[in-house]
Structures are given as C-alpha cells and as structure tokens.
Design an enzyme around this catalytic site. Structure first.
Site, PDB file in Angstrom:
ATOM      1  N   ASP A   1       0.823  -1.212   0.000  1.00 12.02           N
ATOM      2  CA  ASP A   1       0.000   0.000   0.000  1.00 12.02           C
ATOM      3  C   ASP A   1       0.860   1.267   0.000  1.00 12.02           C
ATOM      4  OD1 ASP A   1      -2.413  -1.220  -0.130  1.00 12.02           O
ATOM      5  OD2 ASP A   1      -3.025  -0.851   1.930  1.00 12.02           O
TER       6      ASP A   1
ATOM      7  N   ASP B   1       3.953  -9.127   9.337  1.00  7.33           N
ATOM      8  CA  ASP B   1       4.199  -7.716   9.062  1.00  7.33           C
ATOM      9  C   ASP B   1       5.586  -7.541   8.461  1.00  7.33           C
ATOM     10  OD1 ASP B   1       1.729  -7.009   9.930  1.00  7.33           O
ATOM     11  OD2 ASP B   1       2.366  -6.167  11.847  1.00  7.33           O
TER      12      ASP B   1
ATOM     13  N   ASP C   1       8.321  -6.155   9.203  1.00  3.57           N
ATOM     14  CA  ASP C   1       9.560  -6.278   9.973  1.00  3.57           C
ATOM     15  C   ASP C   1       9.711  -7.660  10.608  1.00  3.57           C
ATOM     16  OD1 ASP C   1       7.288  -5.371  11.527  1.00  3.57           O
ATOM     17  OD2 ASP C   1       8.645  -5.244  13.247  1.00  3.57           O
TER      18      ASP C   1
ATOM     19  N   ASP D   1      -7.144  -7.258  13.874  1.00  4.69           N
ATOM     20  CA  ASP D   1      -6.726  -8.594  14.292  1.00  4.69           C
ATOM     21  C   ASP D   1      -7.543  -9.095  15.484  1.00  4.69           C
ATOM     22  OD1 ASP D   1      -5.664  -6.672  15.962  1.00  4.69           O
ATOM     23  OD2 ASP D   1      -3.583  -7.108  15.467  1.00  4.69           O
TER      24      ASP D   1
END
Length: 541
Positions: free
Chosen positions: A136, A195, A197, A289
């Site tokens: 995105d 994610d 990282d 989540d």
C-alpha cells in the site's frame, strides 16, 4: 521627602494587595474544600482502590494459572493431535496443504527485503506455497523497489505475487481482505500473516501447520514475538518488558484455559475457512486482528498459542513512533469493546464462563481498567491527596498492591529485573496516553480510527549501533535530531511533570508520608520523556 515616602510606601502597597489576594484565594479554597473537594477526591480514591483490586486479582489469577500451566498442563503436542507432515515418495508434496503467505506493507524501505527474504526462505514445498506482498506504499520509488525484489525471487522459482491497490481503504484490514479475493487464493487452506519487519524461521510452517491439519476445531496458531533491537535503547528495553509479560503470561493463559486470546496481527497462521465464517476482515476499528479473533471465537473456533514458535521482529525505537503505536493499541480495543459487548452477551455458541472471561478479564480489566487506574491513581489522585491531607490513601492501596502487581509483571523478562523500578515510572508516563486513547475509543471520538504505520528502521538500527564507536556523528543524537528540540517536545508530559514537581515540593515541606521521593522520580521521568530523550538512553545489561 515626598519622593522618599512614595518609594517606601509603594512596595508596601503592593505587598498589601498581594496579601489580600492570597488571603481571598485561601478563604475560597477553604470554603469549597470541605463540601466539594474532599468528597470528590475521597470518591476518586475509592474508585481507584476498587480498580486496583480488580487489576490485582486479575494479575494474581493469571500468575497462579501460569504456574499451574508450566507445572502440570500438557504440552500443546500432547493436548492436541500433532504429527509432522512428511513428503510421500509416491505422492510427493501433495499431502502438504497449500499455504498463502501475506506480507502487508506501507513504505517499508528499510525492512522489505528482510520480510520478503524470510518468507521466501520458508521450508515448505514450493508448489504448495503462495507468497503475496500487499503493498500500500504511497512512495513510487519504494513501490518500485519492492516490486523488483518480488521479481527477483520469482525468477528463482518462488511463487510470489506483488499486489497493489488504488487506495488504502481499510488500511491493513482492507489490504488483507483484498488479498483473499484473488482467484489464485481459492485453493489455499491456510494463510500466514507477517508484518514487514517480521522474519520467521525456515521451519515455522512445518511446526505450526500440523496443529491446523490434524485439529479441525483450531482456527489460529499464534507464534511469539522476539525482538532484534531490544537492547538498542532504554525505550526498546521497556517495551520488551511489557510485551514479554503479554506473551509469557496473558497469551499462554488464554490459550491453555479458554483456547482464546487476541490475535497479535502477525506471526500467526489462520484457517481461511474460519476467517470466512467469522465474516472476514473488518476495518471498523484499528485492531482488525482482535476484531477477527473475537468474532471467530464467538463461533466456537479454538486458538492455540505456541510460546516456543518464535519470530524475530523490531520494536519502535523512537518515542513518536511508540506513542502512535500505543494510541492504536489502546484506542482500538476500547472501541471494539464498545461495538461488540452486546454481541458477546447475546451469543449462544459459547459458555457463560467464556463470555465472562472475554468481557471482564480480556476487555474490561486488561484493556480499560489497567490503563485508567495507573494514570488516575498514581499520576492524579495520589498527588492531589498531598494537597488535601484530609483525604487518606491506605498504605495497602498506595504501596503493597502496586508492588505485588509489579513483581507479577516482571516474570516475563528476568534479565531486566534491575530496570523494574524505572519500568514502573515509564509505564506511568505511558498510561497518560493510553488512558486518553482508551477514552477516545470508548466515546468513539475524533481520533478513534486514526492509523499511523509504526516507523521501522530495520538493519539501519544495528548498523548505527555498530558504527557509533567508530564516529561520534552517527550516534542516537543525530538519528533523533538532537538539536531539533522543538520537534521532540511533548507538552502534555512536561505539564504533568511540572504538576508532580509542585506536589512533590509541597509534600517535602508539609507532608508526612514521604511521597515526594516517588513524585520527584516520576517528575524526572515525565520530563525526560517530554523533552524526547527517552530514546537516547542506553540501558545497562
């Protein structure tokens, strides 16, 4: 003589006016103190003591349960059916389910190679693995770099797809939802989310997927976060202490007792059928989540937390990034509680005991009371009782219960036990923002759906740590803009620091409980945080 008289009388006139004003203020204070201030402050003390007892009982309950779990509970491999998947000589890899890997990204210049590389390095048959990079990003240069990296891995035979959207509607939830709509996802049974990282170990899927394959009632397998930059500065060390308790105790207890806990948004594997049955991803809060986890649990699905299934990740190392993250993590659950509490009460698929656990323990005490009591009691009510000595705070509420709660919180990170006292002071500072965010979520105010992506520094953080002994110009001061003090100042923290300093000085002169020791230390913490220096302090090992 007339001039001399004026010089002598003028200061005396000002002195008289000042004394008169001071006397009037003092008289007004005495007039409203007894009928108004004392009753209100006394009520505040009672409310704070009640909230402290609620938090104390919750921490004690979880402490007892985690001891029982560690000593007597069966390991997950014994509680559930578990058998490693093996390739068949005749059938090849066809007995392995097709797994989708989703990596949501937003301008992740520093870490995109790490996460993509880790996903492509997973030990899973290549023909049974689909990797989806959901980008995105708004920076065209970064989008191009991510796309080139995906093409590089695709040229090596990895089934990796680069996906973009025309807008960021729904933020992360919108990206994940859009990713599941792709035609090539229809034959995937499970989806693992990481994610940008996060860097899973190669055997991550081989250890997690068998629980889902052999236990059709399990919807989610959640791994534990580990932090590559926990020792970077005092800020990251404080975060490690808080999050280690969350994973070591809260997630473990929820998994062992109710097969329910909040999905951490990453480092987990979902059964796609469970996501669809629960209504899919929703963007009505900033904790998509947790929203999905609660809805899936209300439909009878079970969750499993694996504490030894660890995934490396990165902690925010700048205070601004940490503040935005904590706003989202505090505001979102409160807003979700507001939206779902009646749905939970009316649900007929789960037991009354589980409803009580979700509403009272999971939401009310941990997501609301824990933030509010820390701030209101130790940063507002307790200091005010120094200015109003008629209001008494019992020693068990001011000292004993907080001490026990702190000790119970410290079990997650034994290596940081020497930082425990400063962790208390830092958590009190952060409770200011968490309380504000919680109220915004409960009232669904202006910033309830604010989403700011947490800044990640990736390998640049470790490179700077490695280079700081080689040159003085690449230390934390330069990274944080040491001389741009105005950009790092936080007036709210500074304001409370001044308030607590005043209360400490008053207690030092007039008080009897010696609270000034705590107040001066808390003032110091508020001030160094307010001036933005918390990210520059390097902790001792």
């Amino acid at each position: 003589m007339a001039d001399i008289s004026q010089k002598i009388l003028l200061p005396e006139t000002f002195q008289g006016v000042r004394d008169e004003i001071s006397g009037q203020i003092g008289m007004m204070w005495e007039l409203i103190k007894a009928p108004l201030i004392v009753p209100l402050l006394t009520l505040g003390v009672y409310i704070c003591l009640a909230m402290s007892l609620m938090l104390f009982m919750e921490r004690l309950y979880m402490g007892v349960v985690i001891i029982l779990v560690k000593l007597f509970w069966k390991k997950p491999e014994k509680r559930y059916k578990y058998e490693l998947l093996q390739e068949d000589l005749e059938m090849g890899s066809s007995n392995f389910p097709v797994v989708l890997i989703q990596i949501p990204m937003f301008n992740e210049k520093e870490v995109y190679k790490i996460s993509i590389g880790a996903a492509c390095g997973l030990s899973w048959p290549s023909d049974r693995l689909v990797i989806q990079v959901l980008d995105d990003s708004t920076d065209p240069a970064i989008k191009q770099m991510v796309e080139v990296e995906c093409q590089r891995w695709a040229s090596k035979g990895i089934n990796i797809t680069y996906q973009i959207r025309e807008n960021r509607v729904g933020y992360k939830a919108g990206a994940l939802k859009e990713g599941l709509k792709r035609s090539y996802v229809k034959h995937c049974e499970y989806v693992a989310i990481f994610d940008a990282d996060f860097r899973p170990e190669p055997d991550y899927l081989r250890r997690a997927i068998p629980f889902l394959v052999h236990n059709p009632q399990i919807a989610l397998v959640q791994g534990r976060w580990r932090f590559v930059n926990a020792d970077e500065c005092l800020l990251t060390r404080m975060q490690e202490m808080s999050l280690d308790y969350h994973f070591t105790v809260e997630q473990e207890v929820g998994s062992a007792t109710h097969a329910f806990f909040g999905f951490n948004g990453t480092a987990g594997v979902w059964r796609i059928a469970a996501i669809n049955e629960a209504g899919g991803w929703k963007d009505r809060t900033t904790v998509e989540d947790m929203d999905l986890a609660v809805r899936a649990s209300l439909r009878g699905w079970k969750f499993l937390y694996l504490g030894d299934l660890q995934v490396k990740s990165e902690l925010p190392s700048t205070f601004n990034a940490f503040r935005f993250q904590q706003h989202r993590w505090s505001c979102g659950p409160a807003n979700l509680f507001r939206k779902m509490v009646m749905e939970i009460i009316r649900n007929k698929n789960v037991t009354v005991w589980k409803k009580v656990y979700v509403i009272y323990s999971f939401f009310f005490v941990r997501k609301i009371i824990a933030h509010m009591v820390t701030f209101s009691f130790y940063c507002v009510v307790l200091p005010l009782t120094i200015l109003v000595p008629e209001v008494h705070v019992p020693i068990w509420g001011a000292v004993y219960i907080p001490s026990i709660i702190t000790i119970l919180n410290s079990v997650g990170t034994p290596r940081s036990i020497h930082l425990l006292f400063y962790w208390i002071l830092f958590e009190n500072v952060m409770s200011l923002h968490r309380t504000k965010a919680t109220l915004i979520g409960l009232l669904e105010a202006g910033r309830a759906n604010e989403w700011v992506v947490t800044e990640k520094l990736g390998d640049s953080a470790s490179k700077k740590d490695a280079n700081k002994n080689k040159t003085h110009t690449k230390g934390p001061a330069k990274r944080l803009g040491f001389f741009k003090l105005g950009n790092r100042m936080h007036t709210l923290e500074l304001g409370f620091g001044v308030f607590l300093f005043f209360c400490g000085c008053y207690d030092f002169v007039h008080g009897k409980n010696n609270y000034f020791v705590y107040l001066f230390l808390q003032t110091f913490t508020f001030l160094i945080t307010g001036f933005g220096y918390i990210g520059t302090i390097i902790p001792s090992s």
